[in-house]
Motif scaffolding. Structure first.
Motif, PDB file in Angstrom:
ATOM      1  N   LYS A 174      39.028  39.281  44.916  1.00  0.00           N
ATOM      2  CA  LYS A 174      39.976  40.144  45.621  1.00  0.00           C
ATOM      3  C   LYS A 174      39.345  41.441  46.110  1.00  0.00           C
ATOM      4  O   LYS A 174      39.933  42.150  46.914  1.00  0.00           O
ATOM      5  N   TRP A 205      38.802  36.327  39.418  1.00  0.00           N
ATOM      6  CA  TRP A 205      39.883  36.619  40.361  1.00  0.00           C
ATOM      7  C   TRP A 205      39.708  38.009  40.947  1.00  0.00           C
ATOM      8  O   TRP A 205      39.833  38.219  42.147  1.00  0.00           O
ATOM      9  N   ARG A 206      39.396  38.976  40.087  1.00  0.00           N
ATOM     10  CA  ARG A 206      39.202  40.362  40.522  1.00  0.00           C
ATOM     11  C   ARG A 206      38.044  40.458  41.495  1.00  0.00           C
ATOM     12  O   ARG A 206      38.118  41.147  42.511  1.00  0.00           O
ATOM     13  N   MET A 239      38.449  34.185  33.757  1.00  0.00           N
ATOM     14  CA  MET A 239      39.221  33.870  34.966  1.00  0.00           C
ATOM     15  C   MET A 239      39.729  35.134  35.650  1.00  0.00           C
ATOM     16  O   MET A 239      39.713  35.238  36.878  1.00  0.00           O
ATOM     17  N   ALA A 240      40.179  36.110  34.872  1.00  0.00           N
ATOM     18  CA  ALA A 240      40.637  37.382  35.448  1.00  0.00           C
ATOM     19  C   ALA A 240      39.486  38.103  36.137  1.00  0.00           C
ATOM     20  O   ALA A 240      39.663  38.695  37.211  1.00  0.00           O
TER      21      ALA A 240
END
Length: 114
Positions: A30, A26-27, A22-23
């Protein structure tokens, strides 16, 4: 505590893998936003400081990045990645300003010069 870890090792590993996944997603999402912010900061530095002040503009952009971006975003992007994004933004700006394919010279005020 160790007994709990031993009993739930598979579950804990799955949760950690899910959080990492998930990180990463997300990264990745972004990255474009951070690139756009950096490009706007490069344009602003060019407008304010003009040509021939490369190191000063770079310092201004780096300082503003750490002011504008939330801390959670900053921890997901390394200094080298941010430096590369700044270099890409500078190259993009140079190409934009030097594009005379339609017979006009561009400037930073948003309109074409004849």
């Amino acid at each position: 505590m160790m007994e709990f870890v031993k009993l739930h090792l598979i579950n804990l590993l799955f949760i950690l893998a899910f959080l990492f996944f998930m990180a990463t997603l997300w990264r990745k999402g972004k990255r474009d936003t951070v690139r756009k912010i950096i490009l706007s900061l490069v344009v602003k530095a060019e407008k304010e400081l003009g040509s021939g002040t490369g190191e000063l503009k770079y310092a201004m952009v780096v300082e503003r990045i750490y002011y504008v971006l939330p801390w959670i975003v900053r921890i997901f992007f390394t200094r080298a990645e941010i430096d590369n994004m700044i270099e890409d933004a500078v190259e993009h700006l140079k190409m934009y300003l030097s594009d005379e394919s339609d017979g006009t010279q561009r400037n930073l005020l948003g309109y074409d010069m004849e």
